[in-house]
Design an enzyme around this catalytic site. Sequence first.
Site: not given
Ligand code: NDP
Length: 253
Positions: A161, A165
Amino acid sequence: MDEAATAALRKRVAIVTGAARGIGRAIALELGRRGCHVAFNYRASRDAADRLAGELAALGVECAAAQMDVADFAAAEAMVRDVADRFGRIDYLVNNAGIVRDHFILRMSERDWDEVLDTNLKGAFNFSKAVAPVMMKARFGAILNISSVSGVTGNIGQANYAASKAGLAGLTKTLARELAGRNVTVNALAFGLIDTEMTQGLPEEIKAKILQNIPLGRAGTAEEAARVAAFLLSDDARYITGQVVQADGGMAM
Ligand code: NDP
């Protein structure tokens, strides 16, 4: 919402990847509230995607949803082509889709590595490459890559991860240089701990340890995260490019 912020994004068109849940969903809604049409994708959460589409429609903006894997180069190209055909423009791209597969390096499988790099980094490449010609031709655009403080400081259990990033930082700075001449900005937004399903599953003792390292003493909300993203896409931020902006409650400084 103040008038100026709303006016700035009205009738513009955004693609937000991975928007069925969490931060992506909050960003899609924040952009919708500001009058921006939103095309989004998701991998599996059909019901959540349908709910989001309904909420965007209720805000009076147009919306398009696609079920796909951001790691699929051809599918990314096809989605961007569809959005450009339907809306006639693409102003913003938010590369938000991301996953974790946390393990110490000794237990991290090749698959754990590949899935995370393919989704978090290659997914951003796929969409950036597809939207670049559209934005360059329009001489306007903003790309925002959703990153993490793990990519800045490293984090135990997150070799895959953190590498994905940190890779986004290199992608961001390079594209910022390549696209600046056509008035396209490219930035990354590195979050710390944001309260979403991704982090709700963390063991309590790990969460408590992370919270000890956050000077503001709490996790951020997806809505707070979305407002920072909307700012970086807005006309108020047109002079910002090539930056990895941290929104992390002071966690990494
Ligand atoms: P969630 O797991 O809550 O949501 C992730 C979303 O991404 C879901 O809607 C999922 O779709 C979608 N997704 C995952 N893989 C794919 C794929 N291969 N193709 C299309 N869609 C995909 O994560 P967060 O909202 O927490 O995270 C969002 C971003 O923020 C990420 O990049 C994460 O790394 C980053 N981030 C988050 C942090 C946190 O503390 N939450 C901190 C730092 C960064 P589906 O629902 O259909 O699975």
